[in-house]
Design an enzyme around this catalytic site. Sequence first.
Site, PDB file in Angstrom:
ATOM      1  N   ALA A  79       0.842  -1.199   0.000  1.00 15.68           N
ATOM      2  CA  ALA A  79       0.000   0.000   0.000  1.00 15.68           C
ATOM      3  C   ALA A  79       0.876   1.247   0.000  1.00 15.68           C
ATOM      4  O   ALA A  79       1.836   1.347   0.766  1.00 15.68           O
ATOM      5  CB  ALA A  79      -0.915   0.015   1.222  1.00 15.68           C
ATOM      6  N   CYS A  80       0.528   2.173  -0.880  1.00  8.39           N
ATOM      7  CA  CYS A  80       1.200   3.462  -0.899  1.00  8.39           C
ATOM      8  C   CYS A  80       0.154   4.548  -1.072  1.00  8.39           C
ATOM      9  O   CYS A  80      -1.045   4.287  -1.044  1.00  8.39           O
ATOM     10  CB  CYS A  80       2.270   3.531  -1.996  1.00  8.39           C
ATOM     11  SG  CYS A  80       1.624   3.617  -3.671  1.00  8.39           S
ATOM     12  N   ASP A  81       0.612   5.767  -1.246  1.00  7.89           N
ATOM     13  CA  ASP A  81      -0.288   6.908  -1.266  1.00  7.89           C
ATOM     14  C   ASP A  81      -1.315   6.823  -2.385  1.00  7.89           C
ATOM     15  O   ASP A  81      -2.514   6.959  -2.170  1.00  7.89           O
ATOM     16  CB  ASP A  81       0.531   8.191  -1.397  1.00  7.89           C
ATOM     17  CG  ASP A  81      -0.199   9.404  -0.860  1.00  7.89           C
ATOM     18  OD1 ASP A  81      -0.997   9.236   0.076  1.00  7.89           O
ATOM     19  OD2 ASP A  81       0.031  10.507  -1.362  1.00  7.89           O
ATOM     20  N   SER A  98       4.277   1.163  -4.835  1.00  5.81           N
ATOM     21  CA  SER A  98       3.653  -0.062  -4.330  1.00  5.81           C
ATOM     22  C   SER A  98       3.600  -1.124  -5.420  1.00  5.81           C
ATOM     23  O   SER A  98       3.756  -2.322  -5.143  1.00  5.81           O
ATOM     24  CB  SER A  98       2.246   0.229  -3.799  1.00  5.81           C
ATOM     25  OG  SER A  98       1.397   0.732  -4.807  1.00  5.81           O
ATOM     26  N   ILE A 107      -3.683   3.255  -0.033  1.00  2.78           N
ATOM     27  CA  ILE A 107      -4.064   3.056   1.367  1.00  2.78           C
ATOM     28  C   ILE A 107      -5.543   3.336   1.567  1.00  2.78           C
ATOM     29  O   ILE A 107      -6.224   2.639   2.328  1.00  2.78           O
ATOM     30  CB  ILE A 107      -3.206   3.961   2.283  1.00  2.78           C
ATOM     31  CG1 ILE A 107      -1.767   3.442   2.317  1.00  2.78           C
ATOM     32  CG2 ILE A 107      -3.771   4.014   3.701  1.00  2.78           C
ATOM     33  CD1 ILE A 107      -0.832   4.261   3.166  1.00  2.78           C
TER      34      ILE A 107
END
Length: 517
Positions: free
Chosen positions: A432-434, A440, A466
């Site tokens: 998970a990333c922004d 990700s 996320i």
Amino acid sequence: MTTSSVAAPDAPAKSRGGARVAVQKFGTFLSGMVMPNIAIFIAWGLITAFFIETGWTPVGVLGGFGETNGVANIGLVSPILTYLIPLAIAFQGGRMIYETRGAVVGSIMAMGVIIGANGTIMILGAMICGPLGAWLIKQIDKIWDGKIKPGFEMLVNNYAAGILGFVLALIGFFWLAPLFKLIAEGLGAAVKFLVDSSLLPLASVIIEPAKVFFLNNAINHGVLDQLGAQQVQESGKSILFLLEANPGPGLGILLAFTFFGVGIARSTAPGAILIQFFGGIHEIYFPYVLQKPVLFIAVILGGATGVATNVAFQSGLVAPASPGSIIAVLTATAKDSYVGVILSVVLSAAVSFAVASFFLLASRKRDLANGGGDMSAAMAKLQANKGRDVNAATSGLLGNNTPRSEEETEAAFGGVGSGTATATRVESVVFACDAGMGSSAMGASVLRNKVKKAGIEGVTVVNKAIANLDGTEDLIITQEELTDRAKQKNPNAQHVSVGNFMNAPQYDQVVDQLKNQ
């Protein structure tokens, strides 16, 4: 699963991180509206670059200048920017709040603002009206949820949405449009003042640190895209699209670590350069700066140098460069701006490299003596801010091969589980990333290959934003600065924090866990 005491951050840590997490969440929401529509920006940018009067191949009927059969050409540039882009953003924002029903009502409200603004670009208004309209219809639906007689559901739902959309369109047209237009004009005047006063490079003092702490989306998509698009409509290009996207400062940091770094940072930096500079995934260099906070000076000075160069050469892009790859930057560069844009990247990288090299060389003996001392201290500080056991959570990253206790293993995997990291079977691993793209996706690809080579079956490895975590994930992998937000979305999953998505030692620990379950 329950969260053990090992992972529970103390109150001061929560207090310190609360504001940052709140801004990150707000920026992620803005990014969630804009990122799915980046293709529209790119298409619009290409149309602008080629067909406007000062473009590569001017075509009046497409670029919106001149006349055809005595009628002024409207072209594609202005309608796409004025109507399509804001409506697409409003639709996506409404969908994020209340699926398609919310997207429709939010778009109606946004249309009132778009038309009422009378030609002023309403990206900012769309970002507000889309989610707001969706939230309002969601609240209205709750009033008679379960109370409608069978057979009348479609009638009530359609007319409720239609009537609310009618009211919101009028509100947007008569009251909100003048307000948003005033805000847009005020922001535009502020940017013009900074440019005219040669103060725009000072923006790097905010933007460069914000990038490293994943706080850039609120600035980038909330303000810069809107103002940049307005400038493109007026002059055919905008410097604002380069304030955040310039890959130069990050390149300079990674080059400095390549030549003068120590330990794992030096060994991973060359590979990170390819991903950051050509792939446009800037997140890859953030951990290198966090290892030595003094390097914030390097990225700020590098960023300011790039902005000053573009100001001096009056260069800019015709559309956002997303991702911030040198390829995307050059593709979106205005016809008359290649010299300035290329110099801005080169000079910002050079300044960032020079400053970062100075600090790395100044501490090199100490770092070598400590086996990467500053790196260890920085990681310990980061983990302390989150209330975790640094020795456990970063043992692999710092090269500590000492066998870990059961409690240390639990801490290393986020402190969740009933005693050990393998207490619950893991079938879904999520990076998970922004924005759910870029870094990700890269991390998921790396781990997916490791899982495949290990012959592990029945485990899926995917990447998400996320904001899109839904509680079904068994194990979530995030960069340290984003772990708190991931825990808020799914507190019952196992959480693994890594410093670098490209080559994290924790991946091997995850693979071992999957093999042993």
